[in-house]
Design an enzyme around this catalytic site. Structure first.
Site, short mmCIF file in Angstrom:
data_model
loop_
_atom_site.label_atom_id
_atom_site.label_comp_id
_atom_site.label_asym_id
_atom_site.label_seq_id
_atom_site.Cartn_x
_atom_site.Cartn_y
_atom_site.Cartn_z
N GLY A 17 -63.51 -13.68 -12.16
CA GLY A 17 -63.17 -14.62 -11.09
C GLY A 17 -64.39 -15.35 -10.60
CB SER A 20 -63.94 -20.95 -6.91
OG SER A 20 -62.87 -20.01 -6.86
CB SER A 143 -59.30 -6.77 1.23
OG SER A 143 -58.83 -7.37 2.44
CE1 TYR A 156 -55.76 -10.00 -1.31
CE2 TYR A 156 -56.10 -9.08 0.88
CZ TYR A 156 -56.59 -9.70 -0.24
OH TYR A 156 -57.93 -10.04 -0.30
#
Length: 256
Positions: A17, A20, A143, A156
């Site tokens: 990934g 960006s 996260s 998520y």
């Protein structure tokens, strides 16, 4: 911040990934500190643009790959093996967002998010294992939502809790090989993904939750990943580093 241009000299790093956001910022940071970097992305145009932005010349290898596709991961590891023969750093960063009430999550959405955020990370690491050098470091992007409940984030957050637990389990499993595995838990980081999922009208409310009173930057995360991947963190293993400006641990004055 002043970079140590030799900290990753001679090292080979993989950033999934990497076209960006946090992945691109981390690739740029590792390049600046001497690494040769392999980046992946699903979109070839964005991947090509990232290579141009990095300006790393032949020190950058871009491989178009979808982390959810086993065949793509096989092709990725083959490309790394052919070009470099080994890996010293892996930043398993590729992921997608999904924020909707639990009752509205379809089986297709569940499969999409789990395939990329959990299965993709799991098999990225698994397929990289034969290439990892002695004292290699793996960092997994988790996260802040694994530490604090957020409405609409059940799917998520569950995938991010899964990859953090994966990091801890792999730290125990790979420790005898001298390989360290940690995770980072970014808070509200100003990236394209953030802007795609948080409307401008909600920014004031978001900032009110953060003790530091600012959004994080992709470079803030890159700094943390570079530390965890470096020899300076040689005795840091199985940990989660929260990069959130105090979102999880502190209450801002505006919330009182």
């Amino acid at each position: 911040m002043t970079h140590n241009i030799s900290r990753f000299g001679g090292k080979i790093a993989l950033v999934t990934g990497g076209s960006s956001g946090m992945g691109l910022a981390t690739a740029r940071r590792l390049l600046a500190e001497g690494a040769q970097v392999v980046i992946t992305g699903r979109d070839k145009a964005r991947l090509d643009a990232a290579v141009d932005a990095l300006r790393g010349g032949d020190r950058v290898l871009a491989v178009q790959a979808d982390a959810a596709r086993s065949a793509d991961l096989d092709a990725l590891t083959a490309a790394v093996r052919d070009r470099h023969g080994r890996l010293d750093v892996v930043f398993a960063n590729a992921g997608v967002a999904s924020f909707r009430p639990n009752a509205e999550i379809s089986e297709d959405e569940f499969a999409r998010v789990v395939d990329i955020n959990f299965k993709g990370v799991f098999f990225t690491v698994q397929k990289a294992l034969p290439l990892l050098s002695v004292h290699a470091a793996i960092v997994i992007n988790a996260s802040w939502t694994l530490h604090r409940g957020l409405p609409g984030a059940s799917l998520y957050a569950a995938t991010k809790a899964a990859v953090h637990n994966l990091a801890r389990s792999l730290a125990a499993e790979l420790g005898p090989r001298g390989i360290r595995v940690n995770s980072v838990s970014p808070g509200y980081i100003e990236t394209p993904m953030f802007h795609d999922n948080v409307s401008p009208d909600a920014h004031t409310a978001v900032l009110a939750e953060v003790a530091s009173r600012r959004l994080g930057t992709a470079e803030d995360v890159a700094d943390a990943v570079a530390f965890l991947a470096s020899a300076e963190a040689s005795y840091v293993n199985g940990q989660d580093l929260i990069i959130d400006g105090g979102l999880v641990a502190a209450i801002s004055r505006e919330m009182i």
